[in-house]
Design a protein around this motif. Sequence first.
Motif, PDB file in Angstrom:
ATOM      1  N   VAL A  35      33.287  -2.089  -3.919  1.00 54.81           N
ATOM      2  CA  VAL A  35      33.688  -2.026  -2.516  1.00 54.81           C
ATOM      3  C   VAL A  35      33.927  -3.446  -2.013  1.00 54.81           C
ATOM      4  O   VAL A  35      33.387  -4.404  -2.558  1.00 54.81           O
ATOM      5  CB  VAL A  35      32.628  -1.334  -1.631  1.00 54.81           C
ATOM      6  CG1 VAL A  35      32.499   0.131  -1.958  1.00 54.81           C
ATOM      7  CG2 VAL A  35      31.289  -2.016  -1.746  1.00 54.81           C
ATOM      8  N   VAL A  36      34.751  -3.570  -0.973  1.00 57.90           N
ATOM      9  CA  VAL A  36      34.940  -4.852  -0.307  1.00 57.90           C
ATOM     10  C   VAL A  36      34.088  -4.819   0.954  1.00 57.90           C
ATOM     11  O   VAL A  36      34.196  -3.900   1.769  1.00 57.90           O
ATOM     12  CB  VAL A  36      36.421  -5.089   0.050  1.00 57.90           C
ATOM     13  CG1 VAL A  36      36.584  -6.388   0.819  1.00 57.90           C
ATOM     14  CG2 VAL A  36      37.264  -5.117  -1.202  1.00 57.90           C
ATOM     15  N   VAL A  37      33.207  -5.831   1.111  1.00 58.79           N
ATOM     16  CA  VAL A  37      32.269  -5.876   2.229  1.00 58.79           C
ATOM     17  C   VAL A  37      32.513  -7.154   3.021  1.00 58.79           C
ATOM     18  O   VAL A  37      32.554  -8.243   2.448  1.00 58.79           O
ATOM     19  CB  VAL A  37      30.806  -5.839   1.723  1.00 58.79           C
ATOM     20  CG1 VAL A  37      29.841  -5.918   2.888  1.00 58.79           C
ATOM     21  CG2 VAL A  37      30.551  -4.582   0.921  1.00 58.79           C
ATOM     22  N   ARG A  38      32.669  -7.009   4.342  1.00 58.74           N
ATOM     23  CA  ARG A  38      32.762  -8.169   5.228  1.00 58.74           C
ATOM     24  C   ARG A  38      31.358  -8.449   5.743  1.00 58.74           C
ATOM     25  O   ARG A  38      30.788  -7.649   6.484  1.00 58.74           O
ATOM     26  CB  ARG A  38      33.704  -7.881   6.373  1.00 58.74           C
ATOM     27  CG  ARG A  38      33.839  -9.033   7.299  1.00 58.74           C
ATOM     28  CD  ARG A  38      34.738  -8.697   8.456  1.00 58.74           C
ATOM     29  NE  ARG A  38      35.270  -9.940   8.934  1.00 58.74           N
ATOM     30  CZ  ARG A  38      36.528 -10.141   9.247  1.00 58.74           C
ATOM     31  NH1 ARG A  38      37.377  -9.161   9.127  1.00 58.74           N
ATOM     32  NH2 ARG A  38      36.927 -11.299   9.683  1.00 58.74           N
ATOM     33  N   CYS A  39      30.787  -9.580   5.335  1.00 59.20           N
ATOM     34  CA  CYS A  39      29.398  -9.902   5.639  1.00 59.20           C
ATOM     35  C   CYS A  39      29.276 -10.639   6.966  1.00 59.20           C
ATOM     36  O   CYS A  39      30.244 -11.213   7.464  1.00 59.20           O
ATOM     37  CB  CYS A  39      28.797 -10.738   4.512  1.00 59.20           C
ATOM     38  SG  CYS A  39      28.730  -9.849   2.952  1.00 59.20           S
ATOM     39  N   GLY A  42      30.292 -14.366   7.419  1.00 53.95           N
ATOM     40  CA  GLY A  42      31.692 -14.731   7.455  1.00 53.95           C
ATOM     41  C   GLY A  42      32.420 -14.658   6.123  1.00 53.95           C
ATOM     42  O   GLY A  42      33.606 -14.937   6.055  1.00 53.95           O
ATOM     43  N   VAL A  43      31.729 -14.268   5.052  1.00 55.39           N
ATOM     44  CA  VAL A  43      32.334 -14.201   3.725  1.00 55.39           C
ATOM     45  C   VAL A  43      32.699 -12.749   3.418  1.00 55.39           C
ATOM     46  O   VAL A  43      31.907 -11.846   3.670  1.00 55.39           O
ATOM     47  CB  VAL A  43      31.361 -14.743   2.655  1.00 55.39           C
ATOM     48  CG1 VAL A  43      31.976 -14.672   1.284  1.00 55.39           C
ATOM     49  CG2 VAL A  43      30.953 -16.166   2.982  1.00 55.39           C
ATOM     50  N   THR A  44      33.903 -12.529   2.892  1.00 56.40           N
ATOM     51  CA  THR A  44      34.292 -11.194   2.430  1.00 56.40           C
ATOM     52  C   THR A  44      34.018 -11.137   0.933  1.00 56.40           C
ATOM     53  O   THR A  44      34.552 -11.935   0.171  1.00 56.40           O
ATOM     54  CB  THR A  44      35.771 -10.935   2.714  1.00 56.40           C
ATOM     55  OG1 THR A  44      35.976 -11.033   4.132  1.00 56.40           O
ATOM     56  CG2 THR A  44      36.171  -9.551   2.257  1.00 56.40           C
ATOM     57  N   ARG A  45      33.154 -10.210   0.513  1.00 56.04           N
ATOM     58  CA  ARG A  45      32.710 -10.136  -0.874  1.00 56.04           C
ATOM     59  C   ARG A  45      33.159  -8.832  -1.529  1.00 56.04           C
ATOM     60  O   ARG A  45      33.211  -7.795  -0.886  1.00 56.04           O
ATOM     61  CB  ARG A  45      31.186 -10.213  -0.947  1.00 56.04           C
ATOM     62  CG  ARG A  45      30.620 -11.536  -0.511  1.00 56.04           C
ATOM     63  CD  ARG A  45      29.099 -11.566  -0.656  1.00 56.04           C
ATOM     64  NE  ARG A  45      28.612 -12.913  -0.434  1.00 56.04           N
ATOM     65  CZ  ARG A  45      28.180 -13.354   0.751  1.00 56.04           C
ATOM     66  NH1 ARG A  45      28.193 -12.556   1.796  1.00 56.04           N
ATOM     67  NH2 ARG A  45      27.752 -14.598   0.875  1.00 56.04           N
ATOM     68  N   VAL A  46      33.458  -8.924  -2.825  1.00 54.30           N
ATOM     69  CA  VAL A  46      33.672  -7.742  -3.644  1.00 54.30           C
ATOM     70  C   VAL A  46      32.309  -7.401  -4.231  1.00 54.30           C
ATOM     71  O   VAL A  46      31.732  -8.186  -4.982  1.00 54.30           O
ATOM     72  CB  VAL A  46      34.698  -8.008  -4.756  1.00 54.30           C
ATOM     73  CG1 VAL A  46      34.817  -6.795  -5.656  1.00 54.30           C
ATOM     74  CG2 VAL A  46      36.036  -8.373  -4.173  1.00 54.30           C
ATOM     75  N   CYS A  47      31.785  -6.249  -3.867  1.00 49.83           N
ATOM     76  CA  CYS A  47      30.424  -5.882  -4.263  1.00 49.83           C
ATOM     77  C   CYS A  47      30.447  -4.649  -5.147  1.00 49.83           C
ATOM     78  O   CYS A  47      31.318  -3.786  -5.012  1.00 49.83           O
ATOM     79  CB  CYS A  47      29.569  -5.605  -3.034  1.00 49.83           C
ATOM     80  SG  CYS A  47      29.399  -7.017  -1.950  1.00 49.83           S
ATOM     81  N   ARG A  48      29.469  -4.572  -6.015  1.00 48.44           N
ATOM     82  CA  ARG A  48      29.346  -3.380  -6.853  1.00 48.44           C
ATOM     83  C   ARG A  48      28.178  -2.545  -6.358  1.00 48.44           C
ATOM     84  O   ARG A  48      27.218  -3.068  -5.775  1.00 48.44           O
ATOM     85  CB  ARG A  48      29.176  -3.761  -8.315  1.00 48.44           C
ATOM     86  CG  ARG A  48      27.895  -4.427  -8.661  1.00 48.44           C
ATOM     87  CD  ARG A  48      27.877  -4.869 -10.113  1.00 48.44           C
ATOM     88  NE  ARG A  48      26.629  -5.537 -10.378  1.00 48.44           N
ATOM     89  CZ  ARG A  48      25.614  -4.993 -11.056  1.00 48.44           C
ATOM     90  NH1 ARG A  48      25.731  -3.794 -11.557  1.00 48.44           N
ATOM     91  NH2 ARG A  48      24.496  -5.656 -11.230  1.00 48.44           N
ATOM     92  N   ILE A  49      28.282  -1.258  -6.589  1.00 46.02           N
ATOM     93  CA  ILE A  49      27.221  -0.320  -6.224  1.00 46.02           C
ATOM     94  C   ILE A  49      26.462  -0.003  -7.507  1.00 46.02           C
ATOM     95  O   ILE A  49      27.032   0.609  -8.418  1.00 46.02           O
ATOM     96  CB  ILE A  49      27.804   0.968  -5.609  1.00 46.02           C
ATOM     97  CG1 ILE A  49      28.695   0.624  -4.419  1.00 46.02           C
ATOM     98  CG2 ILE A  49      26.690   1.905  -5.199  1.00 46.02           C
ATOM     99  CD1 ILE A  49      29.520   1.784  -3.920  1.00 46.02           C
TER     100      ILE A  49
END
Length: 97
Positions: A35-39, A42-49
């Motif tokens: 998923v793409v998460v906007r933290c 201020g950083v937009t991260r590609v995160c895994r579940i």
Amino acid sequence: MAGEEGEMVTRVRVPNKKEREVLGTVTSMLGANRVVVRCVDGVTRVCRIPGKLKKRIWIREGDVVIVVPWEFQNEKGDVVWRYTGPQVNWLERKGFL
């Protein structure tokens, strides 16, 4: 008695700064457990579940989650928690979001 005004007393998990946890909002689903998460930082991260979480909880766009950024690559991370609607309202009232 606590909660006489009709308000339920709930325990909400907040991000632990010592564990490098950050709040974020899911902006898009990529597939393959990503998923793409906007933290909040201020950083937009590609995160895994992780599989442990994937089997129990469905994560959709717009959900508020806790992300642990990777130590060696700050723009990637792992999703470790998803909040429900009343928990998100509590976080907004207390100033976390």
